[in-house]
Scaffold this active site. Structure first.
Site, PDB file in Angstrom:
ATOM      1  N   TYR A 158       0.827  -1.204   0.000  1.00  0.00           N
ATOM      2  CA  TYR A 158       0.000   0.000   0.000  1.00  0.00           C
ATOM      3  C   TYR A 158       0.869   1.266   0.000  1.00  0.00           C
ATOM      4  CZ  TYR A 158      -4.126  -2.864   1.299  1.00  0.00           C
ATOM      5  OH  TYR A 158      -5.158  -3.775   1.325  1.00  0.00           O
ATOM      6  N   LYS A 189      -0.860  -8.026  -2.627  1.00  0.00           N
ATOM      7  CA  LYS A 189      -2.243  -7.558  -2.590  1.00  0.00           C
ATOM      8  C   LYS A 189      -2.177  -6.056  -2.815  1.00  0.00           C
ATOM      9  CE  LYS A 189      -6.043  -7.031   0.628  1.00  0.00           C
ATOM     10  NZ  LYS A 189      -6.543  -7.300   1.966  1.00  0.00           N
TER      11      LYS A 189
HETATM   12  P1  FBP Z   1     -11.517  -4.761   2.411  1.00  0.00           P
HETATM   13  O1  FBP Z   1     -11.872  -5.692   1.270  1.00  0.00           O
HETATM   14  O2  FBP Z   1     -12.607  -4.715   3.439  1.00  0.00           O
HETATM   15  O3  FBP Z   1     -11.080  -3.421   1.903  1.00  0.00           O
HETATM   16  O4  FBP Z   1     -10.242  -5.410   3.131  1.00  0.00           O
HETATM   17  C1  FBP Z   1      -8.963  -5.301   2.565  1.00  0.00           C
HETATM   18  C2  FBP Z   1      -7.976  -4.663   3.521  1.00  0.00           C
HETATM   19  O5  FBP Z   1      -6.667  -4.699   2.975  1.00  0.00           O
HETATM   20  C3  FBP Z   1      -7.943  -5.306   4.894  1.00  0.00           C
HETATM   21  O6  FBP Z   1      -7.106  -6.419   4.939  1.00  0.00           O
HETATM   22  C4  FBP Z   1      -7.485  -4.147   5.745  1.00  0.00           C
HETATM   23  O7  FBP Z   1      -7.993  -4.199   7.036  1.00  0.00           O
HETATM   24  C5  FBP Z   1      -8.065  -2.963   5.073  1.00  0.00           C
HETATM   25  O8  FBP Z   1      -8.311  -3.321   3.734  1.00  0.00           O
HETATM   26  C6  FBP Z   1      -7.136  -1.777   5.150  1.00  0.00           C
HETATM   27  O9  FBP Z   1      -7.775  -0.700   4.550  1.00  0.00           O
HETATM   28  P2  FBP Z   1      -7.212   0.762   4.538  1.00  0.00           P
HETATM   29  O10 FBP Z   1      -7.028   1.080   3.084  1.00  0.00           O
HETATM   30  O11 FBP Z   1      -8.288   1.584   5.148  1.00  0.00           O
HETATM   31  O12 FBP Z   1      -5.918   0.795   5.290  1.00  0.00           O
END
Ligand code: FBP
Length: 264
Positions: A158, A189
């Site tokens: 991310y 991911k």
């Molecule tokens: P979702 O499908 O609910 O978005 O989950 C994916 C995820 O990566 C989770 O594993 C994690 O808790 C969340 O999204 C983190 O989201 P953010 O972008 O708010 O940090």
């Protein structure tokens, strides 16, 4: 020691994957939940429906729900209560700290994850954060331990922080996927980029590292399913989705539809 190529067979079916993410209670707080999905047992039942090739949990839920000591057996020996393979998320952070540059500390070791029955482990790297180096270092050690144990590592890649102008920028998402490859992640991911061509480039950038797209916040079903179709067409192996399943009125119905696209 010779390290073998890690086998993704335990968390994939016909080389495709659908993971149910349930770590949002840590990342966002119970604000994401209602009376039903606040209960880990109910969400684990959805995860165990046969549509999913893995469920993503933090260590506490893995230890207290996914696995438990057998009746009358020693407390140290845990038995699985569910068939769905377990993916333990090894780091996490809350959204209460509003630091522009996030750091997600490791809270669980590979050995601990294995004791809960983990078939794979996951770790978030906030690429571009001032603390990127710390997360890359932690990830490197996890990667080595997981390889030695023969289990796959999934990197939540991310881009985030004040060096990242737009975390949805397809070029930055492709960069994140590439870093995942270079760090040795078995699966990355990443956020969906919004269109087929740019997501194809993300998949190409990841090379032999497989790609799954994150679900994101709850969307209208046709819009979400369309996203799943494009992600698969781009060459990803599947989805890691949470809220779009367990926040749905009928979670098993949407799970069936997503699985239908992935394996259809
Ligand atoms: P979702 O499908 O609910 O978005 O989950 C994916 C995820 O990566 C989770 O594993 C994690 O808790 C969340 O999204 C983190 O989201 P953010 O972008 O708010 O940090």
């Amino acid at each position: 020691m010779i390290i073998m190529q890690v086998d993704l067979g335990k968390i994939t079916k016909q080389r495709k994957a659908l993971f149910l993410a349930y770590d949002q209670g840590f990342e966002h707080g119970p604000t994401d939940f209602d009376d039903e999905n606040v209960d880990p047992e109910k969400v684990l039942k959805i995860a165990d429906s046969g549509y999913f090739t893995g469920v993503v949990l933090q260590k506490g839920i893995a230890e207290k729900y996914y696995a438990s000591p057998p009746a009358g057996g020693p407390a140290q020996v845990l038995e699985r209560n569910y068939k769905v393979p377990l993916i333990v998320k090894l780091n996490g952070k809350t959204n209460l700290v509003k630091d522009e540059d996030p750091y997600s500390p490791q809270v669980c070791s590979v050995a601990e994850a294995l004791s809960y029955g983990a078939a794979a482990v996951g770790y978030t790297i906030y690429l571009g954060s001032e603390f990127e180096a710390k997360m890359i270092e932690e990830f490197g050690k996890i990667e080595q331990e997981a390889e030695e144990a023969g289990i796959p590592v999934i990197a939540w890649m991310y881009p985030r922080g004040k060096n990242v102008a737009d975390e949805s920028d397809p070029k930055i998402i492709a960069y994140a996927a590439r870093v995942g490859l270079e760090l040795g992640a078995d699966i990355v991911k990443v956020r969906y980029t919004g269109d087929l061509d740019s997501f194809k480039w993300v998949v190409q950038s990841a090379g032999k590292t497989k790609v799954v797209a994150m679900g994101g916040s709850k969307e209208e079903e046709p819009f979400f399913l369309n996203k799943v179709e494009t992600v698969m067409e781009a060459g990803a192996i599947g989805m890691a989705v949470g809220r779009n399943v367990w926040q749905a009125e009928k979670p098993l119905e949407i799970a069936e539809k997503i699985a239908g696209i992935i394996w259809g």
